[in-house]
Design a protein around this motif. Structure first.
Motif, PDB file in Angstrom:
ATOM      1  N   VAL A 220       1.938  -7.980  12.926  1.00 29.95           N
ATOM      2  CA  VAL A 220       2.305  -7.799  11.521  1.00 29.95           C
ATOM      3  C   VAL A 220       1.071  -7.443  10.706  1.00 29.95           C
ATOM      4  CG1 VAL A 220       4.235  -9.428  11.702  1.00 29.95           C
ATOM      5  CG2 VAL A 220       1.974 -10.270  11.039  1.00 29.95           C
ATOM      6  N   LEU A 221       1.311  -6.889   9.518  1.00 26.72           N
ATOM      7  CA  LEU A 221       0.201  -6.609   8.610  1.00 26.72           C
ATOM      8  C   LEU A 221      -0.260  -7.918   7.985  1.00 26.72           C
ATOM      9  CD1 LEU A 221      -1.431  -4.186   7.472  1.00 26.72           C
ATOM     10  CD2 LEU A 221       0.044  -4.293   5.468  1.00 26.72           C
ATOM     11  N   ASN A 222      -1.549  -8.135   7.970  1.00 29.21           N
ATOM     12  CA  ASN A 222      -2.063  -9.394   7.428  1.00 29.21           C
ATOM     13  C   ASN A 222      -1.826  -9.477   5.923  1.00 29.21           C
ATOM     14  OD1 ASN A 222      -3.285 -11.893   7.641  1.00 29.21           O
ATOM     15  ND2 ASN A 222      -5.330 -11.085   7.236  1.00 29.21           N
ATOM     16  N   ASN A 223      -1.457 -10.661   5.475  1.00 27.50           N
ATOM     17  CA  ASN A 223      -1.270 -10.941   4.050  1.00 27.50           C
ATOM     18  C   ASN A 223      -1.311 -12.457   3.883  1.00 27.50           C
ATOM     19  OD1 ASN A 223       1.329 -12.004   4.624  1.00 27.50           O
ATOM     20  ND2 ASN A 223       2.323 -10.045   4.243  1.00 27.50           N
ATOM     21  N   PRO A 224      -1.219 -12.975   2.670  1.00 25.57           N
ATOM     22  CA  PRO A 224      -1.306 -14.429   2.485  1.00 25.57           C
ATOM     23  C   PRO A 224      -0.247 -15.216   3.261  1.00 25.57           C
ATOM     24  CG  PRO A 224      -1.653 -13.313   0.392  1.00 25.57           C
ATOM     25  CD  PRO A 224      -1.239 -12.253   1.363  1.00 25.57           C
TER      26      PRO A 224
ATOM     27  N   TYR B  71      12.706  -9.173   5.250  1.00 20.43           N
ATOM     28  CA  TYR B  71      12.619  -7.711   5.219  1.00 20.43           C
ATOM     29  C   TYR B  71      13.231  -7.054   3.978  1.00 20.43           C
ATOM     30  CZ  TYR B  71      10.069  -6.827   9.472  1.00 20.43           C
ATOM     31  OH  TYR B  71       9.055  -6.750  10.391  1.00 20.43           O
ATOM     32  N   PRO B  72      14.382  -7.504   3.494  1.00 20.34           N
ATOM     33  CA  PRO B  72      14.887  -6.888   2.252  1.00 20.34           C
ATOM     34  C   PRO B  72      13.918  -7.053   1.083  1.00 20.34           C
ATOM     35  CG  PRO B  72      16.633  -8.097   3.353  1.00 20.34           C
ATOM     36  CD  PRO B  72      15.354  -8.448   4.072  1.00 20.34           C
ATOM     37  N   LYS B  73      13.278  -8.211   1.003  1.00 20.39           N
ATOM     38  CA  LYS B  73      12.335  -8.453  -0.093  1.00 20.39           C
ATOM     39  C   LYS B  73      11.089  -7.587   0.037  1.00 20.39           C
ATOM     40  CE  LYS B  73      13.978 -13.217  -0.424  1.00 20.39           C
ATOM     41  NZ  LYS B  73      13.637 -14.645  -0.182  1.00 20.39           N
ATOM     42  N   VAL B  74      10.689  -7.327   1.283  1.00 22.21           N
ATOM     43  CA  VAL B  74       9.510  -6.477   1.518  1.00 22.21           C
ATOM     44  C   VAL B  74       9.869  -5.010   1.363  1.00 22.21           C
ATOM     45  CG1 VAL B  74       7.783  -5.744   3.210  1.00 22.21           C
ATOM     46  CG2 VAL B  74       8.450  -8.163   3.067  1.00 22.21           C
ATOM     47  N   MET B  75      10.825  -4.561   2.171  1.00 18.35           N
ATOM     48  CA  MET B  75      11.109  -3.135   2.279  1.00 18.35           C
ATOM     49  C   MET B  75      11.861  -2.562   1.088  1.00 18.35           C
ATOM     50  SD  MET B  75       9.680  -2.228   5.090  1.00 18.35           S
ATOM     51  CE  MET B  75       8.862  -3.139   6.412  1.00 18.35           C
ATOM     52  N   ILE B  76      12.727  -3.370   0.468  1.00 21.88           N
ATOM     53  CA  ILE B  76      13.527  -2.873  -0.657  1.00 21.88           C
ATOM     54  C   ILE B  76      12.882  -3.231  -1.990  1.00 21.88           C
ATOM     55  CG2 ILE B  76      15.766  -3.010  -1.820  1.00 21.88           C
ATOM     56  CD1 ILE B  76      17.008  -3.515   0.951  1.00 21.88           C
ATOM     57  N   ASP B  77      12.484  -4.508  -2.121  1.00 25.67           N
ATOM     58  CA  ASP B  77      11.922  -4.959  -3.401  1.00 25.67           C
ATOM     59  C   ASP B  77      10.433  -4.669  -3.530  1.00 25.67           C
ATOM     60  OD1 ASP B  77      14.474  -5.922  -3.852  1.00 25.67           O
ATOM     61  OD2 ASP B  77      13.970  -7.990  -3.311  1.00 25.67           O
ATOM     62  N   GLY B  78       9.749  -4.463  -2.400  1.00 31.65           N
ATOM     63  CA  GLY B  78       8.330  -4.115  -2.443  1.00 31.65           C
ATOM     64  C   GLY B  78       7.386  -5.288  -2.542  1.00 31.65           C
ATOM     65  N   ASP B  79       7.869  -6.499  -2.256  1.00 30.26           N
ATOM     66  CA  ASP B  79       6.999  -7.670  -2.272  1.00 30.26           C
ATOM     67  C   ASP B  79       6.337  -7.798  -0.900  1.00 30.26           C
ATOM     68  OD1 ASP B  79       5.705 -10.063  -2.518  1.00 30.26           O
ATOM     69  OD2 ASP B  79       7.427 -11.179  -3.318  1.00 30.26           O
ATOM     70  N   THR B  80       5.224  -7.130  -0.735  1.00 32.35           N
ATOM     71  CA  THR B  80       4.598  -7.030   0.590  1.00 32.35           C
ATOM     72  C   THR B  80       3.836  -8.285   1.005  1.00 32.35           C
ATOM     73  OG1 THR B  80       2.666  -5.939  -0.402  1.00 32.35           O
ATOM     74  CG2 THR B  80       4.412  -4.509   0.486  1.00 32.35           C
ATOM     75  N   ASP B  81       3.744  -9.264   0.124  1.00 29.16           N
ATOM     76  CA  ASP B  81       3.036 -10.495   0.452  1.00 29.16           C
ATOM     77  C   ASP B  81       3.960 -11.676   0.702  1.00 29.16           C
ATOM     78  OD1 ASP B  81       0.550  -9.318   0.319  1.00 29.16           O
ATOM     79  OD2 ASP B  81       0.180  -9.900  -1.760  1.00 29.16           O
ATOM     80  N   ILE B  82       5.264 -11.478   0.621  1.00 28.88           N
ATOM     81  CA  ILE B  82       6.186 -12.610   0.684  1.00 28.88           C
ATOM     82  C   ILE B  82       6.383 -13.172   2.083  1.00 28.88           C
ATOM     83  CG2 ILE B  82       8.350 -11.335   1.015  1.00 28.88           C
ATOM     84  CD1 ILE B  82       9.516 -13.252  -1.195  1.00 28.88           C
ATOM     85  N   GLY B  83       6.131 -12.354   3.087  1.00 25.15           N
ATOM     86  CA  GLY B  83       6.328 -12.809   4.456  1.00 25.15           C
ATOM     87  C   GLY B  83       5.701 -11.859   5.443  1.00 25.15           C
ATOM     88  N   ALA B  84       5.952 -12.112   6.723  1.00 22.54           N
ATOM     89  CA  ALA B  84       5.392 -11.292   7.798  1.00 22.54           C
ATOM     90  C   ALA B  84       6.278 -10.087   8.054  1.00 22.54           C
ATOM     91  CB  ALA B  84       5.265 -12.125   9.069  1.00 22.54           C
ATOM     92  N   TRP B  85       5.677  -8.897   8.091  1.00 23.33           N
ATOM     93  CA  TRP B  85       6.435  -7.683   8.415  1.00 23.33           C
ATOM     94  C   TRP B  85       5.637  -6.811   9.377  1.00 23.33           C
ATOM     95  CZ3 TRP B  85       4.420  -3.015   6.258  1.00 23.33           C
ATOM     96  CH2 TRP B  85       3.507  -3.180   5.200  1.00 23.33           C
ATOM     97  N   SER B  86       6.376  -6.205  10.280  1.00 27.49           N
ATOM     98  CA  SER B  86       5.781  -5.477  11.399  1.00 27.49           C
ATOM     99  C   SER B  86       4.939  -4.288  10.950  1.00 27.49           C
ATOM    100  CB  SER B  86       6.887  -4.973  12.334  1.00 27.49           C
ATOM    101  OG  SER B  86       7.590  -6.048  12.911  1.00 27.49           O
ATOM    102  N   CYS B  87       3.792  -4.154  11.583  1.00 28.85           N
ATOM    103  CA  CYS B  87       2.907  -3.010  11.336  1.00 28.85           C
ATOM    104  C   CYS B  87       1.984  -2.875  12.533  1.00 28.85           C
ATOM    105  CB  CYS B  87       2.093  -3.243  10.066  1.00 28.85           C
ATOM    106  SG  CYS B  87       0.951  -1.901   9.647  1.00 28.85           S
ATOM    107  N   GLY B  88       1.814  -1.659  13.021  1.00 29.91           N
ATOM    108  CA  GLY B  88       0.960  -1.426  14.169  1.00 29.91           C
ATOM    109  C   GLY B  88      -0.498  -1.242  13.802  1.00 29.91           C
ATOM    110  N   MET B  89      -1.365  -1.394  14.805  1.00 34.62           N
ATOM    111  CA  MET B  89      -2.786  -1.141  14.610  1.00 34.62           C
ATOM    112  C   MET B  89      -3.046   0.307  14.196  1.00 34.62           C
ATOM    113  SD  MET B  89      -4.148  -3.106  18.016  1.00 34.62           S
ATOM    114  CE  MET B  89      -5.835  -3.484  17.587  1.00 34.62           C
ATOM    115  N   VAL B  90      -2.058   1.158  14.452  1.00 36.29           N
ATOM    116  CA  VAL B  90      -2.164   2.572  14.107  1.00 36.29           C
ATOM    117  C   VAL B  90      -2.324   2.798  12.611  1.00 36.29           C
ATOM    118  CG1 VAL B  90       0.301   3.036  13.800  1.00 36.29           C
ATOM    119  CG2 VAL B  90      -1.174   4.824  14.725  1.00 36.29           C
TER     120      VAL B  90
END
Length: 205
Positions: free
Chosen positions: A120-124, A153-172
């Motif tokens: 996942v992408l690092n965040n708080p 995921y709805p809060k991250v991907m739809i609402d744009g709250d990228t710090d609310i939880g863990a979401w998948s992201c590659g080293m790429v």
């Protein structure tokens, strides 16, 4: 087409009738399995064993990725994180911006003690999960981290709250520097791949 993070799983998929598999190396966003084999090893191993077609996944972003995947035995490549950072991707702009701003050092592995590892992408929120895993040790249960990995995921991907939880992201993410259209991205990949094959690689012969 089935996602596989190991050769043994790919062979099982082949044996039960899958037409093709996506072979995902340790670099990939999401669930990389528990063997930690990167694509420089995993893809040629898959090529040695499989008879069905397979695509490379994990670390794929550009023409270099495509040429390398073909050289290692894959029939193509699969892009997850890279396609998130495109104009057409139906996710919040904050997600796209976070991927562009990230480097290859900005992902973490969570839920490893639960044998449900996710990159996942690092965040708080991710830092809190890792702190909980350390504190709980072998006593950790999914319920201890559920609030920051389940249903976010709805809060991250739809609402744009990228710090609310863990979401998948590659080293790429370290190779992603823009947000093109899908057409622009694919055209650029093909142009770069053809140039690599016809010039750089041909020049080595």
């Amino acid at each position: 087409i089935h996602k596989c993070t190991s050769v043994r799983h790919a062979l099982k998929a082949e044996s039960i009738g899958c037409d093709a598999v996506s072979v995902d190396g340790f670099e990939c966003g999401g669930h990389p399995g528990e063997d930690d084999i990167p694509n420089m090893i995993l893809l040629p191993r898959a090529a040695e064993e499989l008879t069905i077609p397979f695509v490379a996944s994990g670390g794929m972003a550009d023409g270099r990725s495509l040429v390398a995947s073909l050289a290692l035995g894959a029939d193509g490549m699969n892009m997850g994180t890279r396609f998130l950072a495109t104009k057409e991707a139906p996710v919040h702009q904050n997600v796209k911006d976070a991927i562009v701003q990230a480097s290859e050092l900005d992902t973490k592995l969570v839920m490893r003690p639960l044998r449900n590892t996710e990159r996942v992408l690092n965040n708080p929120a991710v830092e809190r999960i890792l702190a909980t895993e350390t504190a709980k040790g072998g006593e950790i249960a999914f319920a201890d981290v559920a609030a920051e990995v389940a249903g976010v995921y709805p809060k991250v991907m739809i609402d744009g709250d990228t710090d609310i939880g863990a979401w998948s992201c590659g080293m790429v993410a370290g190779l992603i520097h823009d947000v093109p259209t899908c057409q622009q991205l694919v055209d650029q990949i093909m142009t770069e791949a053809r140039t690599l094959i016809s010039q750089r690689l041909a020049g080595l012969l």
